[in-house]
Design a protein around this motif. Structure first.
Motif, PDB file in Angstrom:
ATOM      1  N   PRO A  36       0.807  -1.223   0.000  1.00  0.00           N
ATOM      2  CA  PRO A  36       0.000   0.000   0.000  1.00  0.00           C
ATOM      3  C   PRO A  36       0.841   1.274   0.000  1.00  0.00           C
ATOM      4  O   PRO A  36       0.422   2.301  -0.552  1.00  0.00           O
ATOM      5  CB  PRO A  36      -0.825  -0.114   1.288  1.00  0.00           C
ATOM      6  CG  PRO A  36      -0.053  -1.030   2.171  1.00  0.00           C
ATOM      7  CD  PRO A  36       0.617  -2.000   1.248  1.00  0.00           C
ATOM      8  N   GLU A  39       1.695   2.606  -3.400  1.00  0.00           N
ATOM      9  CA  GLU A  39       0.552   3.299  -3.998  1.00  0.00           C
ATOM     10  C   GLU A  39       0.399   4.693  -3.396  1.00  0.00           C
ATOM     11  O   GLU A  39       0.122   5.661  -4.106  1.00  0.00           O
ATOM     12  CB  GLU A  39      -0.722   2.488  -3.779  1.00  0.00           C
ATOM     13  CG  GLU A  39      -1.945   3.106  -4.445  1.00  0.00           C
ATOM     14  CD  GLU A  39      -3.196   2.268  -4.257  1.00  0.00           C
ATOM     15  OE1 GLU A  39      -4.290   2.790  -4.526  1.00  0.00           O
ATOM     16  OE2 GLU A  39      -3.070   1.108  -3.833  1.00  0.00           O
ATOM     17  N   TYR A  40       0.587   4.799  -2.058  1.00  0.00           N
ATOM     18  CA  TYR A  40       0.535   6.120  -1.423  1.00  0.00           C
ATOM     19  C   TYR A  40       1.582   7.056  -2.031  1.00  0.00           C
ATOM     20  O   TYR A  40       1.306   8.229  -2.295  1.00  0.00           O
ATOM     21  CB  TYR A  40       0.801   6.009   0.083  1.00  0.00           C
ATOM     22  CG  TYR A  40      -0.238   5.272   0.890  1.00  0.00           C
ATOM     23  CD1 TYR A  40      -1.454   4.885   0.344  1.00  0.00           C
ATOM     24  CD2 TYR A  40       0.004   4.966   2.225  1.00  0.00           C
ATOM     25  CE1 TYR A  40      -2.394   4.212   1.100  1.00  0.00           C
ATOM     26  CE2 TYR A  40      -0.930   4.293   2.998  1.00  0.00           C
ATOM     27  CZ  TYR A  40      -2.126   3.909   2.427  1.00  0.00           C
ATOM     28  OH  TYR A  40      -3.047   3.245   3.187  1.00  0.00           O
ATOM     29  N   TYR A 159      -2.509  -5.421   3.772  1.00  0.00           N
ATOM     30  CA  TYR A 159      -3.263  -5.123   2.555  1.00  0.00           C
ATOM     31  C   TYR A 159      -4.594  -4.446   2.874  1.00  0.00           C
ATOM     32  O   TYR A 159      -4.946  -3.419   2.288  1.00  0.00           O
ATOM     33  CB  TYR A 159      -3.527  -6.410   1.766  1.00  0.00           C
ATOM     34  CG  TYR A 159      -2.283  -7.106   1.260  1.00  0.00           C
ATOM     35  CD1 TYR A 159      -1.106  -6.406   1.015  1.00  0.00           C
ATOM     36  CD2 TYR A 159      -2.281  -8.480   1.025  1.00  0.00           C
ATOM     37  CE1 TYR A 159       0.029  -7.050   0.557  1.00  0.00           C
ATOM     38  CE2 TYR A 159      -1.157  -9.131   0.560  1.00  0.00           C
ATOM     39  CZ  TYR A 159      -0.002  -8.416   0.327  1.00  0.00           C
ATOM     40  OH  TYR A 159       1.114  -9.060  -0.129  1.00  0.00           O
ATOM     41  N   TRP A 163      -5.568  -0.452   2.488  1.00  0.00           N
ATOM     42  CA  TRP A 163      -6.668  -0.128   1.577  1.00  0.00           C
ATOM     43  C   TRP A 163      -7.769   0.653   2.297  1.00  0.00           C
ATOM     44  O   TRP A 163      -8.282   1.652   1.791  1.00  0.00           O
ATOM     45  CB  TRP A 163      -7.212  -1.428   0.989  1.00  0.00           C
ATOM     46  CG  TRP A 163      -8.441  -1.272   0.143  1.00  0.00           C
ATOM     47  CD1 TRP A 163      -8.626  -0.398  -0.885  1.00  0.00           C
ATOM     48  CD2 TRP A 163      -9.654  -2.017   0.268  1.00  0.00           C
ATOM     49  NE1 TRP A 163      -9.880  -0.556  -1.426  1.00  0.00           N
ATOM     50  CE2 TRP A 163     -10.539  -1.549  -0.739  1.00  0.00           C
ATOM     51  CE3 TRP A 163     -10.075  -3.040   1.107  1.00  0.00           C
ATOM     52  CZ2 TRP A 163     -11.818  -2.068  -0.904  1.00  0.00           C
ATOM     53  CZ3 TRP A 163     -11.349  -3.565   0.935  1.00  0.00           C
ATOM     54  CH2 TRP A 163     -12.207  -3.075  -0.057  1.00  0.00           C
ATOM     55  N   GLY A 166      -6.079   4.214   4.019  1.00  0.00           N
ATOM     56  CA  GLY A 166      -5.673   5.161   2.983  1.00  0.00           C
ATOM     57  C   GLY A 166      -4.811   6.294   3.494  1.00  0.00           C
ATOM     58  O   GLY A 166      -4.743   7.358   2.878  1.00  0.00           O
ATOM     59  N   SER A 283      -7.647  -5.180 -10.572  1.00  0.00           N
ATOM     60  CA  SER A 283      -6.765  -4.179  -9.979  1.00  0.00           C
ATOM     61  C   SER A 283      -5.680  -4.847  -9.143  1.00  0.00           C
ATOM     62  O   SER A 283      -5.838  -5.974  -8.673  1.00  0.00           O
ATOM     63  CB  SER A 283      -7.570  -3.218  -9.096  1.00  0.00           C
ATOM     64  OG  SER A 283      -8.021  -3.876  -7.933  1.00  0.00           O
ATOM     65  N   ASN A 285      -4.572  -4.000  -6.107  1.00  0.00           N
ATOM     66  CA  ASN A 285      -4.989  -4.196  -4.715  1.00  0.00           C
ATOM     67  C   ASN A 285      -5.906  -5.402  -4.572  1.00  0.00           C
ATOM     68  O   ASN A 285      -5.788  -6.195  -3.641  1.00  0.00           O
ATOM     69  CB  ASN A 285      -5.702  -2.945  -4.192  1.00  0.00           C
ATOM     70  CG  ASN A 285      -4.728  -1.862  -3.780  1.00  0.00           C
ATOM     71  OD1 ASN A 285      -3.580  -2.143  -3.469  1.00  0.00           O
ATOM     72  ND2 ASN A 285      -5.181  -0.621  -3.793  1.00  0.00           N
ATOM     73  N   VAL A 289      -5.168  -8.894  -2.351  1.00  0.00           N
ATOM     74  CA  VAL A 289      -6.071  -9.363  -1.294  1.00  0.00           C
ATOM     75  C   VAL A 289      -6.589 -10.760  -1.606  1.00  0.00           C
ATOM     76  O   VAL A 289      -6.628 -11.641  -0.734  1.00  0.00           O
ATOM     77  CB  VAL A 289      -7.240  -8.380  -1.114  1.00  0.00           C
ATOM     78  CG1 VAL A 289      -8.299  -8.967  -0.180  1.00  0.00           C
ATOM     79  CG2 VAL A 289      -6.737  -7.052  -0.558  1.00  0.00           C
TER      80      VAL A 289
END
Length: 466
Positions: A36, A39-40, A159, A163, A166, A283, A285, A289
């Motif tokens: 994650p 992605e951030y 994960y 998600w 965020g 996707s 993410n 998962v």
């Protein structure tokens, strides 16, 4: 305070082993954390922005810390006991999360990951040994599943939390809170009866065994004799010479299984699953998962059969099943037009590989590495396993992209398939069965040899009780 004072029956064993597996749960969190966070970073939602090269170093710092702590962790568990060695992982994890939470430069993340990698090293060395020594023979295989299950849950925790939250700081705070809770629970852990006996404290070992089991006085005496039998020749601190000479056969088997665990592509699937699925309609993410859930689902058949069918058949099925799935992935990736039209065939093949990996190749290593060695060399053997896994994992992950660039992504999966086939043959020919055997019985089996006249001769007498 000890957990064994407050529970009853086999629930005490289960509770102790669950708590002792929390370092592995925390290891799963820190190993899943980059997913994650990357992605951030791509969205500019982190206080520290890293280049691609810096991200690679940040991820690699876990393996560096893990490798550096492998030897000290083995020494630590023999010097201060399994309980306090496990406890040491919590402050290392917490300090790492504080560097992540308050750090504003790249080096802060490097330091954080090095500290957390050290905690991961403790987790993978000490937790399997503790769980194996605390569990009774009939449920040892099932309870050893807790180690791998905790790791899978830790990955899913990262994960899902990444998600749902965020937020960079919120994820660090929630993850740090797990370290605090774990550290408190560690205070209630009992010490391993095997360590207590090895430390020449038979009275404490008897007290803890009585608290951990539900049985009669005769049963207690029988298990005490079994524990003494297992460590009767182990009262001296085991040396590297003991490991390389007396325990050479189990060491070779376990090191091969450790290398195979990463050579089968397990680490690569965790790190690059999103990349492999990037050209499909699912996707990144979601794929992470879903594959994490597959790992959890694999725990069900493992728990049902590990103490019935045994370790060896499960490992053989795992190797050949993974080989077939990797071969299918390679074929699908070779025909890119198939992947372009539908994500399902590729996802199912990768999910199948994850399933077969996690019914044998991943969880069984922690089972056999505890079962195969006597108490005096168990810590050294665990250290060797962690080093073998770390080196192989680093090699497989760092060579994935160059091989993909030079020969295509499918070439990697051809290599993994061949490795799994070779591993399956190795298990068929050389891996012994240890289900429902005491540690002493396993040592007797390992130290037998056939004389020219066909009779069996013991090389070491593990049945004498000091």
């Amino acid at each position: 305070m000890e957990l064994c004072q407050f529970s009853s029956g086999s629930s005490r064993q289960i509770a102790a082993c669950i708590v002792a597996s929390l370092p592995v749960f925390m290891a799963g969190i820190v190993l899943g954390w980059p997913s994650p966070i990357m992605e951030y970073m791509s969205d500019g939602r982190t206080p520290v922005l890293l280049t691609s090269a810096q991200i690679s170093w940040m991820v690699a710092c876990i393996d560096i810390g893990n490798f550096a702590m492998a030897v000290p962790a083995g020494w630590l568990m023999d010097q201060i006991g399994r309980k306090y060695a496990v406890t040491a992982s919590a402050p290392l994890m917490f300090t790492g999360w504080m560097f992540i939470l308050f750090g504003r430069q790249a080096w802060c993340l490097y330091v954080a990951r090095l500290l957390q990698g050290s905690a991961v090293g403790i987790a993978w060395v000490v937790a399997p040994a503790y769980v194996g020594e605390m569990a009774s023979i009939g449920i040892r295989g099932k309870l050893s599943l807790l180690v791998q299950l905790s790791y899978a849950l830790g990955l899913l925790f990262s994960y899902f939390a990444g998600w749902l939250l965020g937020n960079y700081a919120a994820l660090a705070i929630v993850s740090a809170s797990v370290s605090v809770i774990s550290g408190v629970l560690f205070l209630f852990l009992p010490e391993s009866p095997y360590y207590l006996m090895l430390d020449d404290r038979p009275g404490d070992a008897a007290t803890c065994l009585w608290s951990l089991r539900s049985y009669t006085d005769d049963d207690l005496q029988t298990e005490l004799l079994s524990v003494k039998d297992s460590i009767s020749n182990d009262r001296h601190k085991g040396s590297i010479s003991d490991l390389l000479n007396r325990d050479r056969r189990p060491l070779v088997i376990v090191i091969v299984l450790a290398v195979l665990q990463m050579a089968c592509g397990a680490g690569v699937l965790e790190a690059y699953a999103a990349s492999i699925m990037s050209n499909t309609q699912i996707s990144s993410n979601a794929s992470a998962v879903y594959l994490g859930l597959v790992v959890l689902l694999a725990a069900v058949p493992f728990a049902l059969v590990v103490d019935r069918s045994g370790r060896r058949p499960l490992m053989i099925v795992s190797c050949f099943g993974t080989a077939a799935c990797h071969a299918t992935v390679a074929i699908i990736l070779w025909y890119r037009d198939v992947v372009g039209r539908s994500w399902l065939p590729l996802f199912l093949s990768i999910a199948g590989a994850q399933f077969f990996i996690n019914i044998g190749l991943m969880p069984l290593l922690s089972v056999v590495q505890c079962e195969y060695f006597p108490s005096d060399t168990r810590a050294l053997a665990d250290t060797a396993v962690v080093m073998a896994v770390t080196i192989t994992s680093t090699f497989m992950i760092t060579t994935y992209q160059p091989v993909a660039d030079a020969l295509g992504t499918s070439a990697n999966f051809v290599i993994y398939s061949i490795a799994c086939l070779a591993g399956g043959l190795f298990c068929c020919l050389l891996m012994p069965e240890t289900k429902r055997k005491s540690f002493a019985e396993i040592q007797i089996d390992f130290h037998k040899t056939k004389r020219p006249d066909g009779k069996v001769q013991k090389l070491c007498d593990y049945q004498e009780i000091a």
